[in-house]
Design an enzyme around this catalytic site. Sequence first.
Site, PDB file in Angstrom:
ATOM      1  N   TYR A  82       0.900  -1.382   0.017  1.00  0.00           N
ATOM      2  CA  TYR A  82       0.053   0.017   0.030  1.00  0.00           C
ATOM      3  C   TYR A  82       0.719   1.186  -0.214  1.00  0.00           C
ATOM      4  CZ  TYR A  82      -3.561  -3.370   1.392  1.00  0.00           C
ATOM      5  OH  TYR A  82      -4.393  -4.297   1.470  1.00  0.00           O
TER       6      TYR A  82
ATOM      7  N   ASN B   9      -9.250   0.885   8.575  1.00  0.00           N
ATOM      8  CA  ASN B   9     -10.570   1.048   9.470  1.00  0.00           C
ATOM      9  C   ASN B   9     -10.515   0.519  10.806  1.00  0.00           C
ATOM     10  OD1 ASN B   9     -10.098  -1.655   9.016  1.00  0.00           O
ATOM     11  ND2 ASN B   9     -11.820  -2.253   7.851  1.00  0.00           N
TER      12      ASN B   9
ATOM     13  N   PHE C 286      -5.014  -1.870  10.230  1.00  0.00           N
ATOM     14  CA  PHE C 286      -5.389  -1.382   8.718  1.00  0.00           C
ATOM     15  C   PHE C 286      -6.277   0.023   8.864  1.00  0.00           C
ATOM     16  CE2 PHE C 286      -4.108  -5.458   7.259  1.00  0.00           C
ATOM     17  CZ  PHE C 286      -3.378  -5.156   6.071  1.00  0.00           C
TER      18      PHE C 286
ATOM     19  N   ASP D 240      -6.639  11.115   2.873  1.00  0.00           N
ATOM     20  CA  ASP D 240      -6.935  11.358   1.523  1.00  0.00           C
ATOM     21  C   ASP D 240      -8.300  11.817   1.370  1.00  0.00           C
ATOM     22  OD1 ASP D 240      -7.454   8.570   2.578  1.00  0.00           O
ATOM     23  OD2 ASP D 240      -8.171   8.177   0.394  1.00  0.00           O
TER      24      ASP D 240
ATOM     25  N   ASN E 153     -13.073   5.475   6.407  1.00  0.00           N
ATOM     26  CA  ASN E 153     -13.367   4.479   7.344  1.00  0.00           C
ATOM     27  C   ASN E 153     -12.111   4.813   8.434  1.00  0.00           C
ATOM     28  OD1 ASN E 153     -15.376   2.766   6.484  1.00  0.00           O
ATOM     29  ND2 ASN E 153     -14.038   1.603   5.146  1.00  0.00           N
TER      30      ASN E 153
ATOM     31  N   HIS F  15      -4.365   6.345  -0.830  1.00  0.00           N
ATOM     32  CA  HIS F  15      -5.006   6.091   0.352  1.00  0.00           C
ATOM     33  C   HIS F  15      -3.934   6.299   1.440  1.00  0.00           C
ATOM     34  CE1 HIS F  15      -8.714   5.474   2.245  1.00  0.00           C
ATOM     35  NE2 HIS F  15      -8.699   3.728   2.401  1.00  0.00           N
TER      36      HIS F  15
END
Length: 199
Positions: A16, A79, A77, A104, A125, A21
């Site tokens: 990632y 969320n 993560f 973001d 989230n 994000h």
Amino acid sequence: MTSWLVVGLGNPGPTYSNTRHNVGFMVVDELARRAGASWSAPRLMRAEVVETRISSAGVGAPGLDAHKVVLVKPRTFMNESGQAVGKLAGFHKVAPSNVIAIHDELDLDFGQLRLKIGGGDNGHNGLKSLRKHLSTGDFHRVRFGIGRPPGRQAAADHVLAPIPSSLKLDLEIEVGRAADAVEKLVLDGLEAAQNRYNS
């Protein structure tokens, strides 16, 4: 000395690292670079942190107007980001109003910044999780524009797609500007930072 928690929102791991994000991680990485500091992972905190300060002489520099700043990259993560942030805010005795979340923002074009305090989560989230674990939405946000996906691409695919190399230079400039905005917010307050950086 006032204490601040500056949280970059993103997902951990190399998969990632170069996605839209993860612009929040990029901004706190830039602040850590300015401080000349390395990330560490305190036990049971589920995050990487840098403890530094921000003064008018810069990040990491001493000064009469220095504020203590804890930079944060949650190891959960996106969320679940609030788990780490809630714990760290409690540990460092930082009120939600002194938490700055950098994230973001689909509703802003790439290269646009907006600073604000409070407001809705807009389907994000990471923000939703922060609201849950801080028991309020009244924290500062640095909204980093990434733009809407082209054509019919799903928003989830857009935010998790690697940022094209053609945008690399622009991205570096915008990450630097967002880091400048965080410094301004800590030192001079929200209104001064908004007047200078909101686009």
